[in-house]
Design an enzyme around this catalytic site. Sequence first.
Site, mmCIF file in Angstrom:
data_model
loop_
_atom_site.group_PDB
_atom_site.id
_atom_site.type_symbol
_atom_site.label_atom_id
_atom_site.label_comp_id
_atom_site.label_asym_id
_atom_site.label_seq_id
_atom_site.Cartn_x
_atom_site.Cartn_y
_atom_site.Cartn_z
ATOM 1 N N ASN A 145 8.134 5.181 -6.486
ATOM 2 C CA ASN A 145 8.510 4.030 -6.164
ATOM 3 C C ASN A 145 8.979 3.186 -7.357
ATOM 4 O OD1 ASN A 145 5.644 4.260 -6.599
ATOM 5 N ND2 ASN A 145 5.270 2.063 -5.717
ATOM 6 N N ILE A 146 9.985 2.178 -7.226
ATOM 7 C CA ILE A 146 10.683 1.371 -8.176
ATOM 8 C C ILE A 146 10.555 -0.169 -7.909
ATOM 9 C CG2 ILE A 146 12.528 1.041 -9.919
ATOM 10 C CD1 ILE A 146 13.408 3.996 -9.132
ATOM 11 N N GLU A 147 9.609 -0.802 -8.467
ATOM 12 C CA GLU A 147 9.596 -2.355 -8.174
ATOM 13 C C GLU A 147 10.437 -3.087 -8.980
ATOM 14 O OE1 GLU A 147 5.123 -2.858 -8.489
ATOM 15 O OE2 GLU A 147 5.068 -1.801 -6.625
ATOM 16 N N CYS B 63 11.126 2.190 -1.979
ATOM 17 C CA CYS B 63 9.773 3.256 -1.950
ATOM 18 C C CYS B 63 10.277 4.443 -2.511
ATOM 19 C CB CYS B 63 9.606 3.335 -0.623
ATOM 20 S SG CYS B 63 8.677 1.890 0.251
ATOM 21 N N GLU C 221 9.920 7.361 -1.238
ATOM 22 C CA GLU C 221 10.904 8.042 0.051
ATOM 23 C C GLU C 221 12.125 7.988 -0.013
ATOM 24 O OE1 GLU C 221 7.882 6.178 0.242
ATOM 25 O OE2 GLU C 221 7.066 6.780 2.207
ATOM 26 N N CYS D 25 6.461 3.491 5.130
ATOM 27 C CA CYS D 25 6.502 2.223 5.663
ATOM 28 C C CYS D 25 7.884 2.284 6.561
ATOM 29 C CB CYS D 25 6.876 1.025 4.546
ATOM 30 S SG CYS D 25 8.639 1.138 4.021
ATOM 31 N N CYS E 12 11.339 2.972 5.611
ATOM 32 C CA CYS E 12 11.441 4.351 5.260
ATOM 33 C C CYS E 12 11.560 5.189 6.212
ATOM 34 C CB CYS E 12 10.210 4.954 4.072
ATOM 35 S SG CYS E 12 10.430 4.074 2.457
HETATM 36 O O1 LIG Z 1 5.092 5.046 1.887
HETATM 37 C C1 LIG Z 1 5.187 4.072 0.844
HETATM 38 C C2 LIG Z 1 4.490 2.788 0.903
HETATM 39 C C3 LIG Z 1 4.342 2.079 -0.228
HETATM 40 N N1 LIG Z 1 5.425 2.378 -1.521
HETATM 41 C C4 LIG Z 1 5.518 1.363 -2.259
HETATM 42 C C5 LIG Z 1 6.224 0.009 -2.201
HETATM 43 C C6 LIG Z 1 5.563 -0.660 -3.378
HETATM 44 O O2 LIG Z 1 6.228 -0.225 -4.585
HETATM 45 C C7 LIG Z 1 4.228 -0.350 -3.319
HETATM 46 C C8 LIG Z 1 3.283 -1.346 -2.441
HETATM 47 O O3 LIG Z 1 3.696 -1.378 -1.114
HETATM 48 O O4 LIG Z 1 4.116 1.030 -2.970
HETATM 49 C C9 LIG Z 1 6.037 3.620 -1.250
HETATM 50 O O5 LIG Z 1 6.908 3.802 -2.166
HETATM 51 N N2 LIG Z 1 5.975 4.282 -0.225
HETATM 52 ZN ZN LIG Z 2 8.956 2.795 2.471
#
Ligand SMILES: O=c1ccn([C@H]2C[C@H](O)[C@@H](CO)O2)c(=O)[nH]1
Ligand SMILES: [Zn+2]
Length: 134
Positions: free
Chosen positions: A42-44, A53, A55, A86, A89
């Site tokens: 995941n890349i915020e 996310c 995935e 989520c 995804c």
């Molecule tokens: O299945 C998931 C659930 C959450 N996130 C990430 C999104 C965000 O950066 C952090 C919190 O929601 O986790 C994912 O990458 N995959």
């Molecule tokens: Zn997701």
Amino acid sequence: MKKEQLVKEAEKIRKQAYTPYSKFKVGAALLTKEGKLFTGCNIENAAYPVTCCAERVAIFKAISDGCYDFKEIAVVADTERPVPPCGSCRQVMSEFFDQDVEIHASNLKGELKTMTMQELLPFSFAASDLKEDS
Ligand SMILES: O=c1ccn([C@H]2C[C@H](O)[C@@H](CO)O2)c(=O)[nH]1
Ligand SMILES: [Zn+2]
């Protein structure tokens, strides 16, 4: 590749997660039918909703490399239960995964819950729903 090995690949890429805001790190490892591996974390973003996310990063890496024929994906996070992907995804998965593609949800305790695309997102909105009567 065994599903446990795919989870290990997801654990490895999870360390690359860019999560200064949530500190919640996720890793995903996607395997094509011909055995190619694509991983994602995941890349915020400071603008929170722009976050992508793990995935979707893995799926988009594969699609951008011209790979469409998927077998299975493993997703891992440090959660109490195997981490559920989520809704966004799930919708992206349903665009590219056949109904029998397996999703292996896992956590750092080594718990594993496997489900098919059909089980993860039943009654999903699809391209076929866009077709109008002519
Ligand atoms: O299945 C998931 C659930 C959450 N996130 C990430 C999104 C965000 O950066 C952090 C919190 O929601 O986790 C994912 O990458 N995959
Ligand atoms: Zn997701």
